[in-house]
Scaffold this motif. Structure first.
Motif, PDB file in Angstrom:
ATOM      1  N   LEU A 188       0.877  -1.394   0.342  1.00  0.00           N
ATOM      2  CA  LEU A 188      -0.020  -0.227  -0.104  1.00  0.00           C
ATOM      3  C   LEU A 188       0.784   1.616   0.228  1.00  0.00           C
ATOM      4  O   LEU A 188       2.472   1.222   0.808  1.00  0.00           O
ATOM      5  N   CYS A 189       0.492   1.666  -0.504  1.00  0.00           N
ATOM      6  CA  CYS A 189       0.894   3.484  -1.144  1.00  0.00           C
ATOM      7  C   CYS A 189       0.830   3.859   1.029  1.00  0.00           C
ATOM      8  O   CYS A 189       0.603   3.272   1.759  1.00  0.00           O
ATOM      9  N   GLU A 190       1.987   5.140   1.423  1.00  0.00           N
ATOM     10  CA  GLU A 190       2.668   5.547   2.295  1.00  0.00           C
ATOM     11  C   GLU A 190       1.080   6.190   2.522  1.00  0.00           C
ATOM     12  O   GLU A 190       1.255   5.689   4.025  1.00  0.00           O
ATOM     13  N   ASP A 191       0.662   6.583   2.063  1.00  0.00           N
ATOM     14  CA  ASP A 191      -0.944   7.352   2.281  1.00  0.00           C
ATOM     15  C   ASP A 191      -1.463   6.118   3.294  1.00  0.00           C
ATOM     16  O   ASP A 191      -2.318   6.591   4.673  1.00  0.00           O
ATOM     17  N   CYS A 192      -1.657   5.244   2.659  1.00  0.00           N
ATOM     18  CA  CYS A 192      -2.643   4.675   2.563  1.00  0.00           C
ATOM     19  C   CYS A 192      -2.067   3.734   3.398  1.00  0.00           C
ATOM     20  O   CYS A 192      -3.332   2.979   4.917  1.00  0.00           O
ATOM     21  N   GLN A 193      -1.411   3.102   4.056  1.00  0.00           N
ATOM     22  CA  GLN A 193      -0.041   2.687   5.602  1.00  0.00           C
ATOM     23  C   GLN A 193      -0.831   2.987   6.848  1.00  0.00           C
ATOM     24  O   GLN A 193      -1.084   2.715   7.577  1.00  0.00           O
ATOM     25  N   ARG A 194      -0.802   4.337   6.845  1.00  0.00           N
ATOM     26  CA  ARG A 194      -1.615   4.826   7.632  1.00  0.00           C
ATOM     27  C   ARG A 194      -3.027   5.540   7.725  1.00  0.00           C
ATOM     28  O   ARG A 194      -3.256   5.189   9.021  1.00  0.00           O
ATOM     29  N   ARG A 195      -3.329   5.227   6.819  1.00  0.00           N
ATOM     30  CA  ARG A 195      -4.643   5.643   6.756  1.00  0.00           C
ATOM     31  C   ARG A 195      -5.324   4.177   7.157  1.00  0.00           C
ATOM     32  O   ARG A 195      -6.658   4.585   7.861  1.00  0.00           O
ATOM     33  N   ARG A 196      -5.015   2.842   6.640  1.00  0.00           N
ATOM     34  CA  ARG A 196      -5.874   1.925   7.196  1.00  0.00           C
ATOM     35  C   ARG A 196      -6.099   1.759   8.983  1.00  0.00           C
ATOM     36  O   ARG A 196      -6.521   0.997   9.342  1.00  0.00           O
ATOM     37  N   ASP A 205     -10.423   5.188  -1.982  1.00  0.00           N
ATOM     38  CA  ASP A 205     -10.638   6.526  -2.983  1.00  0.00           C
ATOM     39  C   ASP A 205      -8.918   6.731  -3.072  1.00  0.00           C
ATOM     40  O   ASP A 205      -8.685   8.197  -3.441  1.00  0.00           O
ATOM     41  N   CYS A 206      -8.118   6.188  -2.806  1.00  0.00           N
ATOM     42  CA  CYS A 206      -6.785   6.390  -3.428  1.00  0.00           C
ATOM     43  C   CYS A 206      -6.702   5.902  -4.760  1.00  0.00           C
ATOM     44  O   CYS A 206      -7.068   5.510  -5.446  1.00  0.00           O
ATOM     45  N   LYS A 207      -5.797   7.238  -5.388  1.00  0.00           N
ATOM     46  CA  LYS A 207      -5.704   7.130  -7.020  1.00  0.00           C
ATOM     47  C   LYS A 207      -3.877   6.296  -7.225  1.00  0.00           C
ATOM     48  O   LYS A 207      -4.392   5.723  -8.619  1.00  0.00           O
ATOM     49  N   SER A 208      -3.814   5.612  -6.260  1.00  0.00           N
ATOM     50  CA  SER A 208      -2.581   4.708  -6.781  1.00  0.00           C
ATOM     51  C   SER A 208      -3.257   4.009  -7.494  1.00  0.00           C
ATOM     52  O   SER A 208      -3.750   3.272  -7.050  1.00  0.00           O
ATOM     53  N   VAL A 209      -2.363   3.194  -8.633  1.00  0.00           N
ATOM     54  CA  VAL A 209      -3.001   2.582  -9.315  1.00  0.00           C
ATOM     55  C   VAL A 209      -2.750   1.050  -8.322  1.00  0.00           C
ATOM     56  O   VAL A 209      -3.351  -0.037  -8.151  1.00  0.00           O
ATOM     57  N   HIS A 210      -1.814   1.042  -7.349  1.00  0.00           N
ATOM     58  CA  HIS A 210      -1.113  -0.313  -7.181  1.00  0.00           C
ATOM     59  C   HIS A 210      -2.272  -0.163  -5.829  1.00  0.00           C
ATOM     60  O   HIS A 210      -2.466  -1.506  -5.687  1.00  0.00           O
ATOM     61  N   CYS A 211      -2.819   0.646  -5.051  1.00  0.00           N
ATOM     62  CA  CYS A 211      -3.212   0.374  -3.927  1.00  0.00           C
ATOM     63  C   CYS A 211      -5.171  -0.054  -4.570  1.00  0.00           C
ATOM     64  O   CYS A 211      -5.219  -0.845  -4.194  1.00  0.00           O
ATOM     65  N   LYS A 212      -5.744   0.207  -5.655  1.00  0.00           N
ATOM     66  CA  LYS A 212      -5.858   0.223  -6.830  1.00  0.00           C
ATOM     67  C   LYS A 212      -6.593  -1.592  -6.815  1.00  0.00           C
ATOM     68  O   LYS A 212      -7.810  -1.964  -6.733  1.00  0.00           O
TER      69      LYS A 212
HETATM   70 ZN   LIG Z   1      -3.268   4.135  -1.404  1.00  0.00          ZN
END
Ligand SMILES: [Zn+2]
Ligand SMILES: [Zn+2]
Length: 424
Positions: A188-196, A205-212
């Motif tokens: 997961l991107c850095e933002d999402c690691q925090r958000r989880r 609604d993360c825009k990162s292709v990876h997270c999607k």
């Molecule tokens: Zn993300």
């Protein structure tokens, strides 16, 4: 020369005529549905947006124009309108007296995003908001209103995507399940690691292709809706079908703001990137209380006006229906005569211009042409002597002398004739 700020653009004529037309159509449709206009300040306390949109959202954490005022209070240029509308409704007691309250507002919003096609840091929205009722009939009506506006604007192909995000009760259960799913995911991107851990919903609604990609197998809120929320959503869909609205049920649709509950929707149109909805909205039943207000259910939508104007067919819009008249004065004495005639024609509701630069006949005629004048009135020494102006129809170059005092009536007659012909 000093330039405009990056991401902020000037809207120039003749493009502004298209903007006016869009706004006029929206106002007319809002009126049909019982909405009245509210006008709001562009600046609000930062807290209003932090507490409504949510601290973990991209908007609040990265995109707001916030600054301390001269007394050190943090203010923010509004990134969206809903929180402001709700603040104004409660502050001014518009919620009193029961029943549904319907308001609309038009104007600029501000977000520090990466500028790209159709996306600006000062962008414009058309917002409709309805308060006081949590009935699903209102959800359906709001969506019908939105689609009505877009259809009358001749936005051809469009898709309505819809989901239910449940009530806080549903969301707590779903967030727990989503958190559990995310905790074991790598990459997961850095933002999402925090958000989880802070707000798992925002990962959706993360825009990162990876997270999607990772989220393809994530649980969906649909499976966590309580009986009331499921029934509410089913009724909204039933009403949409009754009124012939084609919708796409999208269990993974989320919005980039924290305050949405139950119905959430977007309208997407071809010609914009996949992430670029032309309009979106939803219900926000808990928002008022979140801001310290009374219990006040509501829902609304925003149309992105910049993006809408990108995709609307150009040839259908902003046709300048105005019949323009241009006065050509040759010499000082003729100029005096033309000055009087100029105001006389305007008194007769004829849009009239003249050039005060004493330029040649040719120069003035070509200016009239540039301005789109349908009719040119020429006065020189000869005309002054005869007491008649030369009236030229630009489309046909047909020209005839008309006595000065008959000019306004003659031009009015020409205008009626021309408009009647072009209306056929
Ligand atoms: Zn993300
Ligand atoms: Zn629920």
């Amino acid at each position: 020369m000093i330039k405009a700020i990056r991401g902020m653009r000037d809207l120039l004529p003749p493009e502004t005529a298209r903007w006016q037309w869009v706004e006029q159509v929206a106002r007319e449709v809002f009126a049909l549905y019982g909405y009245r206009e509210i006008r709001l300040p562009l600046l609000e306390r930062t807290e209003l947006f932090a507490r409504s949109i949510g601290a973990d959202t991209d908007i609040v954490s990265k995109e707001m124009y916030s600054f301390p005022d001269r007394k050190g209070e943090s203010l923010t240029l509004r990134p969206e309108a809903t929180a402001s509308v709700l603040r104004a409704v409660v502050e001014n007691g518009l919620d009193k007296g029961g029943g549904v309250k319907k308001l609309y507002t038009l104007g600029p919003m501000f977000r520090y995003e990466r500028p790209q096609k159709g996306r600006y840091r000062q962008f414009y929205q058309i917002n409709g908001e309805a308060f006081g009722v949590d009935a699903p009939e209102l959800d359906a009506e709001v969506i019908l209103l939105l689609l009505d506006i877009l259809q009358r604007l001749q936005l051809g192909e469009m898709r309505l995507l819809i989901n239910s995000l449940g009530c806080p009760e549903c969301q707590v259960k779903f967030k727990a399940a989503l958190g559990l799913f995310l905790i074991s995911r790598e990459g997961l991107c850095e933002d999402c690691q925090r958000r989880r851990t802070t707000n798992a919903l925002r990962v959706l609604d993360c825009k990162s292709v990876h997270c999607k990609e990772i989220l393809k197998d994530a649980p969906v809120i649909r499976d966590y809706l309580c009986a009331d929320c499921a029934a509410h959503f089913a009724r909204v869909l039933e009403l949409l079908r009754r009124f012939g609205v084609a919708y796409e049920d999208q269990p993974r649709l989320v919005r980039g703001l924290d305050y949405y509950t139950r119905t959430a929707f977007e309208v997407v149109a071809p010609g914009l990137g996949a992430q670029d909805a032309v309009a979106g909205g939803g219900r926000y039943d808990g928002l008022s209380q979140q801001l310290g207000g009374p219990a006040l259910p509501g829902l609304g939508f925003a149309i992105g006006q910049d993006r809408l104007l990108e995709v609307l067919p150009r040839e259908l819009l902003g046709r300048d229906r105005e019949y323009k008249v241009f006065l050509v004065a040759l010499g000082e004495a003729a100029k005096e005569k033309c000055l009087n005639l100029l105001q006389k024609l305007r008194e007769n509701n004829l849009a009239t211009e003249m050039d005060f630069g004493n330029r040649s006949l040719k120069a003035q005629i070509s200016q009239a042409d540039r301005l789109g004048a349908a009719c040119v009135i020429i006065i020189g020494e000869m005309e002054l002597k005869d007491g008649k102006a030369q009236i030229r129809e630009m489309a046909t170059a047909y020209q005839q002398p008309v006595p000065f005092n008959e000019v306004p009536d003659h031009v009015k007659w020409l205008k009626d004739k021309t408009l009647a012909e072009t209306n056929v």
